[in-house]
Design an enzyme around this catalytic site. Sequence first.
Site, PDB file in Angstrom:
ATOM      1  N   SER A 113       1.010   2.785  -5.350  1.00 36.57           N
ATOM      2  CA  SER A 113       2.012   2.967  -6.407  1.00 36.57           C
ATOM      3  C   SER A 113       3.316   2.214  -6.165  1.00 36.57           C
ATOM      4  CB  SER A 113       2.265   4.456  -6.590  1.00 36.57           C
ATOM      5  OG  SER A 113       3.107   4.659  -7.684  1.00 36.57           O
ATOM      6  N   HIS A 114       4.397   2.970  -5.968  1.00 34.88           N
ATOM      7  CA  HIS A 114       5.725   2.362  -5.855  1.00 34.88           C
ATOM      8  C   HIS A 114       6.038   1.943  -4.417  1.00 34.88           C
ATOM      9  CE1 HIS A 114       5.766   6.588  -5.027  1.00 34.88           C
ATOM     10  NE2 HIS A 114       6.806   6.396  -4.250  1.00 34.88           N
ATOM     11  N   ASP A 140       6.532   0.396 -12.170  1.00 32.19           N
ATOM     12  CA  ASP A 140       6.240   0.345 -10.735  1.00 32.19           C
ATOM     13  C   ASP A 140       4.961  -0.432 -10.436  1.00 32.19           C
ATOM     14  OD1 ASP A 140       4.342   2.207 -11.567  1.00 32.19           O
ATOM     15  OD2 ASP A 140       4.525   3.434  -9.776  1.00 32.19           O
ATOM     16  N   ASP A 191       1.828   0.215  -9.774  1.00 33.42           N
ATOM     17  CA  ASP A 191       0.560   0.492 -10.460  1.00 33.42           C
ATOM     18  C   ASP A 191       0.744   0.805 -11.949  1.00 33.42           C
ATOM     19  OD1 ASP A 191       1.775   2.927  -9.773  1.00 33.42           O
ATOM     20  OD2 ASP A 191      -0.124   3.999  -9.840  1.00 33.42           O
ATOM     21  N   ASP A 203       2.462   3.157 -13.671  1.00 29.29           N
ATOM     22  CA  ASP A 203       2.584   4.480 -14.298  1.00 29.29           C
ATOM     23  C   ASP A 203       4.017   4.984 -14.398  1.00 29.29           C
ATOM     24  OD1 ASP A 203       2.741   4.888 -11.580  1.00 29.29           O
ATOM     25  OD2 ASP A 203       1.186   6.441 -11.496  1.00 29.29           O
ATOM     26  N   ARG A 204       4.955   4.321 -13.693  1.00 34.55           N
ATOM     27  CA  ARG A 204       6.352   4.764 -13.793  1.00 34.55           C
ATOM     28  C   ARG A 204       7.147   3.841 -14.711  1.00 34.55           C
ATOM     29  NH1 ARG A 204       8.697   6.717  -8.036  1.00 34.55           N
ATOM     30  NH2 ARG A 204       6.923   8.008  -7.447  1.00 34.55           N
ATOM     31  N   LYS A 247       0.527   9.366 -15.874  1.00 30.35           N
ATOM     32  CA  LYS A 247       1.760   8.929 -16.501  1.00 30.35           C
ATOM     33  C   LYS A 247       1.598   7.454 -16.857  1.00 30.35           C
ATOM     34  CE  LYS A 247       4.069   8.544 -11.971  1.00 30.35           C
ATOM     35  NZ  LYS A 247       3.315   9.308 -10.978  1.00 30.35           N
TER      36      LYS A 247
HETATM   37  C1  VG1 Z   1       6.476  11.102  -5.788  1.00 26.43           C
HETATM   38  C2  VG1 Z   1       7.245  11.707  -6.950  1.00 26.43           C
HETATM   39  C3  VG1 Z   1       6.285  12.474  -7.845  1.00 26.43           C
HETATM   40  C4  VG1 Z   1       5.165  11.542  -8.313  1.00 26.43           C
HETATM   41  C5  VG1 Z   1       4.492  10.921  -7.118  1.00 26.43           C
HETATM   42  C6  VG1 Z   1       3.432   9.902  -7.505  1.00 26.43           C
HETATM   43  O1  VG1 Z   1       5.902  12.113  -5.013  1.00 26.43           O
HETATM   44  O2  VG1 Z   1       8.268  12.538  -6.478  1.00 26.43           O
HETATM   45  O3  VG1 Z   1       7.011  13.005  -8.930  1.00 26.43           O
HETATM   46  O4  VG1 Z   1       4.226  12.247  -9.066  1.00 26.43           O
HETATM   47  O5  VG1 Z   1       5.454  10.259  -6.296  1.00 26.43           O
HETATM   48  O6  VG1 Z   1       3.979   8.876  -8.270  1.00 26.43           O
HETATM   49  P1  VG1 Z   1       6.546  12.611  -3.635  1.00 26.43           P
HETATM   50  O7  VG1 Z   1       5.563  13.613  -3.071  1.00 26.43           O
HETATM   51  O8  VG1 Z   1       6.742  11.393  -2.807  1.00 26.43           O
HETATM   52  O9  VG1 Z   1       7.859  13.226  -3.993  1.00 26.43           O
HETATM   53  V1  VG1 Z   1       3.303   7.325  -8.173  1.00 26.43           V
HETATM   54  O10 VG1 Z   1       4.013   6.409  -9.299  1.00 26.43           O
HETATM   55  O11 VG1 Z   1       3.258   7.176  -6.571  1.00 26.43           O
HETATM   56  O12 VG1 Z   1       1.639   7.513  -8.555  1.00 26.43           O
HETATM   57 CO    CO Z   2       2.916   4.721  -9.668  1.00 25.29          CO
END
Ligand code: VG1
Ligand code: CO
Length: 564
Positions: free
Chosen positions: A117-118, A290, A292, A294-295, A391
């Site tokens: 992801s990010h 981001d 992938d 989704d953000r 998302k």
């Molecule tokens: C973070 C965010 C959470 C989100 C998750 C996955 O998790 O706070 O709201 O759903 O990332 O997003 P954490 O446990 O690091 O707080 V992504 O865009 O990584 O799929």
């Molecule tokens: Co993501």
Amino acid sequence: MGVQVQKVGTKSFAGQKPGTSGLRKRVPEFQQEHYTENFVQAVLDGGLGSKKKGSTLVVGGDGRFLCKEAVNAIIQISAANGLSRLVVGQDGFLSTPAVSSLIRNLKVDGGIILTASHNPGGPKGDFGIKFNCDNGGPAPDHITDAIYKITTEISSYSICRDVVVDTGVIGHYEFDIEGSGKFVVDVIDSVEDYVELMKSIFDFPAIREYIKSGSGGSELRVLIDSMHGATGPYVSTIFNDLLGCNGSDLLRTVPKPDFGGCHPDPNLTYAKDLVDRLKVGEVDMGAAFDGDGDRNMILGKNAFFVCPSDSLAVIANHIQCIPYFKNRNVVGFARSMPTAAAVDLVAKKKGLQAYETPTGWKYFGNLMDDGRIALCGEESFGTGSIHIREKDGIWALLAWLQILSVQKKSVETIVREHWAEYGRNVFTRYDYENVESGGANLLMTFLEASVNASKGKELSANGVTYKVALTDNFEYTDPVDGSIAKKQGLRVIFEDGSRLVFRLSGTGSAGATIRLYVDSYVSPDDKTKLNASAQDLLRPLVLIALDLCKMEQFTGRKAPTVIT
Ligand code: VG1
Ligand code: CO
């Protein structure tokens, strides 16, 4: 004679426990011999269970370093495990929302998404593997627990090393596997299905027209930053080809295995170049996505920042502007617990239900499948709806553009009018990334005790005093299946409704990330506070929070890595 299945002896690796959203580790950890294969075998066994043989999965990732190798391993291990078919994005490439859409449209048994992801990518960056179920959404806790258990006991995996597919070429590939028969890999266009979905949800001609002449008769300029992540190809097709945005306003649309050395996280810190360009004032709107896809981060003219908690509430308030929802019965909305409660106020006014879930999209799945909610979101730049079970960054930007095309107002005006109607849920989040794990754990243990001891007390900073009304460690009972998620974040709730939330991130790959969330409500009558800066308004609460957890003492950190 069929392709031979090879059974390979292995030993278990510690720590293959999926976090908030899949298994995320540094690339070198995934590159250890058998590491990825072990986890893929566990995903197939734990994720598909008794329906594994004959199953079909969608497979794709955000293009980061190691994606192609992992896709090949998944193809060979799936063949050996008796799956009947894989649908793979060309070059192994699919955004997270695109995978969710494909699983639902093709009505298959689930999917595997290759992404962290990010988190940064590249040879020294992060990689990740996530299993999604047949509803298109991330696996719930009982399934990720089953996957994890298998990783701790695994002694072998099955693989067909002679099943070789050139995922660069779209086409239909068939193999005859010893013992299980036909195995198919369909390599498909990565963009087509998702673009069709977006066209079916929004009124593209109206958005196109608005982009052409919506800014006082001249073109509405939208600067979009894909951060070299998965959205690039989707953005080019949707915003350039179909909606007529300037090609030169679409930034970093070429996916790169290391995201160009950047941190593909669309926030004010890591998407700073976009923010700076918006500040010049020549562009009407900005958005970033981001790694992938989704953000999303939404900015108005002059880099007016739309807080994600507000973004969800605004979309909820204007949901009828989106054609997809015109003929649907909207009965509720949901947000994750740390997200400020702006959307709850919209639900209340409209006589709809509002749900508060733990952090992570997987907790929205049951509410969506059960028809209880239409929209949901998280403060972490995640916004989405029932069109898929992830998302969806591009969807969020299109939702905003659709609302603008109907309301014919600027982003900032829409947000300020929202505050004037509902009041403002001022929010900030402080992230302390890559903190040494020992210190972070000590901090959380100490904090739990001091949070409990603060009940009923008055806490002050900068001459402002708040009285603690309630403290707890958030626990959630899913109203659909009754499953319980415990210890989802320490909360201090004050008498005026202001909140402090502390939790450890579940998406990091090394060390720990401590998240501090702070929010407070300003009523529509308080015109001065309504328009003040969030950081100024929340300063006393932040100081109270930092003192309560003894942040500097436990972590040595004087300042957070990221402030949202
Ligand atoms: C973070 C965010 C959470 C989100 C998750 C996955 O998790 O706070 O709201 O759903 O990332 O997003 P954490 O446990 O690091 O707080 V992504 O865009 O990584 O799929
Ligand atoms: Co993501």
